[in-house]
Design a protein around this motif. Structure first.
Motif, short mmCIF file in Angstrom:
data_model
loop_
_atom_site.label_atom_id
_atom_site.label_comp_id
_atom_site.label_asym_id
_atom_site.label_seq_id
_atom_site.Cartn_x
_atom_site.Cartn_y
_atom_site.Cartn_z
N LYS A 250 2.63 6.36 6.80
CA LYS A 250 2.76 5.03 7.42
C LYS A 250 1.41 4.39 7.69
N ALA A 251 1.40 3.06 7.74
CA ALA A 251 0.18 2.33 8.10
C ALA A 251 -0.22 2.71 9.52
N HIS B 208 0.80 -1.23 0.00
CA HIS B 208 0.00 0.00 0.00
C HIS B 208 0.82 1.26 0.00
N ARG B 209 2.08 1.14 0.40
CA ARG B 209 2.96 2.32 0.41
C ARG B 209 4.19 2.07 -0.44
N LEU C 119 13.13 -5.48 2.37
CA LEU C 119 13.77 -6.21 3.46
C LEU C 119 15.13 -5.64 3.84
N ILE D 236 14.87 -3.53 7.03
CA ILE D 236 14.49 -4.11 8.31
C ILE D 236 15.63 -3.85 9.29
N VAL E 254 6.34 -0.20 -0.05
CA VAL E 254 7.50 -0.67 0.72
C VAL E 254 7.42 -2.17 1.03
N GLY F 70 8.25 -5.83 0.93
CA GLY F 70 9.46 -6.50 0.49
C GLY F 70 10.71 -5.64 0.58
N ASN G 290 9.20 -3.80 11.02
CA ASN G 290 9.77 -4.86 10.18
C ASN G 290 8.68 -5.60 9.40
N VAL G 291 7.53 -5.78 10.02
CA VAL G 291 6.41 -6.42 9.30
C VAL G 291 5.88 -5.47 8.22
N ALA G 292 5.88 -4.16 8.52
CA ALA G 292 5.43 -3.18 7.52
C ALA G 292 6.33 -3.22 6.28
N LEU G 293 7.63 -3.47 6.49
CA LEU G 293 8.57 -3.53 5.37
C LEU G 293 8.53 -4.89 4.68
N THR G 294 7.76 -5.80 5.21
CA THR G 294 7.61 -7.12 4.58
C THR G 294 6.29 -7.18 3.81
N VAL G 295 5.15 -7.00 4.51
CA VAL G 295 3.86 -7.13 3.83
C VAL G 295 3.10 -5.82 3.64
N ASP G 296 3.62 -4.70 4.19
CA ASP G 296 3.08 -3.38 3.90
C ASP G 296 1.55 -3.32 3.99
N PRO G 297 0.97 -3.61 5.16
CA PRO G 297 -0.50 -3.64 5.26
C PRO G 297 -1.11 -2.25 5.35
#
Lengths: 313, 313
Positions: free
Chosen positions: B290-291, A155-156, A162, A165, A158, A160, B248-255
């Motif tokens: 940001k989410a 959604h932003r 990684l 992190i 970002v 993946g 870190n989760v935001a940079l993985t799946v970006d919810p």
């Protein structure tokens, strides 16, 4: 049933292009320069002209083309919209829609790291799986998350990312992004050299790296393979932080396989082994049935493979 | 168009059950005891009997029922297969298929934390979004990842096990899973008490917590809200590690949104604020957009909501 598709990987210097069958056979690949003048205004026209020329050369009718995918070196929304792409000069642009209009075929766009991950899932290290995570260790560290055979929604822009992190909140050096202790500070080509130099400066221990005028990532891995103690230690630091991220991503999206690509991955099995060691250490709860860690297979072609795959679903 | 569905949340002590409209209105909820005797052999029969009784009571025909979802307190594959569920005594079982046969309606099963995340997406803190991450801070720390409106695939049943993400590799205390420095060691109800006690033991500073015979998570947050310096420090430690995982989760799946639930989340806005502070610190690359981080809304009903939602797609 359409027979052909195009994969287009737009980089800051060249645009890589590939003509594929819809089965995933690469029939032809070539490059054109990326003209960044005037906010990158000519890039898509150049791409369209090159696709048209290839169709004429190969005597392929447009009715037989399923479409084209395009990898963009910056955040790209699912709709194909690019708010800003510093590398190309693009601003507030939808390259997917524009190229589709120029060529009169369906076009999809995605972030280049995610697109490369899709390529490695299709015909590379992740072939045969639908849930794949790619880590690309190059000048920087990038990544891509494939879920159910598709690039995960972001959604932003970002998803993946990684390389950013945080693996060491106590790091004093600043990452390009402004944070401290990003994976990229340890696992990129410059990162592993930075670690090695820090270890060299902190001890008087002999090391073959001391004899070199400039130290590269390859030098560090070569020295480690030859048993140089300081180089081994530098590789352990890189492996520890990569293993930590692999473990943490495994506990988030639980993929089938992790694929490791980029220039640093030329180090080969020694890299896979050290990542796996720390991944298993940090992911105890997963038990014995852990996701595999493998080397990427497509090299610089991952982007055109993934771009082509984007239009096939 | 079917009108009704059932949500079933199997816990170690009670089975929570809900009758919903397919629009997501909770019409009735009730509980039955979880009979764990004989390897949990009677649980599904009890559930089926209770569903049949409710249908009779409400005079609902089975043709009007879309199906039932069932949340299982252990790893559950997408197929509904449960290899082992220590909490219930189940082994090598497919509760979805079994319950579907007993009731002659479609049944889907999922891990309870993931199912709760789906519930919060549907009618809770994540309502209106399709990409939602839930963090549940209770006795332990659990999580669930929702992508494109569905529970993300999980090949080893560890998807969303965010409580076992390593946040501090230097931790000396051992987590239940055998690892050192898992999020759960800091952000669970026992975790925040552990941090507070460690801080109390390490200093002679005055603190209202010293006057208590036993310290609970609520005590720590209450003292922090009242300005107690040591309690504030404990909340900062918890916030730092939760913010790190959120980043870190935001940079993985970006919810779209992070939803924080579980008993510890009763602390309210102070918890959201401290998580957000560190999330923003560690996720610099995301920029300003940001989410959101919000409190869960469904409490103990998240499981039945999510279970019901599972059969509607």
């Amino acid at each position: 049933m359409k027979k052909y598709c195009f994969g287009i990987d737009v980089g800051g210097t060249t645009v890589k292009m590939g003509l594929f069958t819809t089965e995933g056979e690469l029939l032809d690949k070539w490059e054109i320069p990326t003209r960044k003048e005037d906010g990158g205004a000519y890039i898509l026209n150049d791409v369209a002209a090159s696709v048209e020329a290839k169709l004429a050369e190969k005597n392929i009718a447009k009715e037989d083309v399923a479409g084209a995918g395009i990898g963009v070196p910056g955040p790209t929304l699912d709709t194909g919209y690019v708010s800003i792409c510093v590398n190309l000069g693009w601003k507030d642009k939808n390259p997917a829609n524009e190229l589709s209009e120029l060529l009169s075929i369906p076009v999809k766009a995605g972030n280049d790291a995610n697109v490369a991950a899709l390529g490695e899932m299709w015909k590379g290290g992740g072939e045969g799986y639908l849930d794949v995570v790619l880590l690309t260790l190059g000048t920087g560290v990038g990544g891509g998350i494939i879920i159910n055979g598709e690039i995960a929604p972001s959604h932003r822009g970002v998803g993946g990312e990684l390389g950013h992190i945080t693996v060491n909140p106590d790091e004093e050096a600043t990452c390009n992004c402004g944070n401290h202790g990003c994976l990229e500070q340890y696992a990129s080509a410059t990162g592993v050299v930075r670690i090695a130099k820090k270890l060299l400066a902190a001890s008087k221990e002999e090391s073959s790296l001391r004899t070199l005028e400039t130290v590269t990532a390859k030098d560090v891995f070569d020295a480690a393979k030859a048993g140089d103690h300081l180089a081994v230690e530098a590789v352990e630091v890189l492996g520890k932080y990569l293993g930590l991220v692999v473990a943490n991503v495994a506990l988030t999206v639980d993929p089938d396989v992790f694929v490791i690509g980029g220039g640093v991955s030329k180090a080969g099995q020694v890299l896979i082994d050290v990542i796996t060691k720390y991944y298993h250490k940090f992911a105890k709860i997963i038990g014995d049935n852990k996701a595999k860690v493998v080397l990427a297979k497509l090299g610089n072609d991952a982007g055109i493979y993934g771009a082509a795959r984007m239009v096939l679903k």
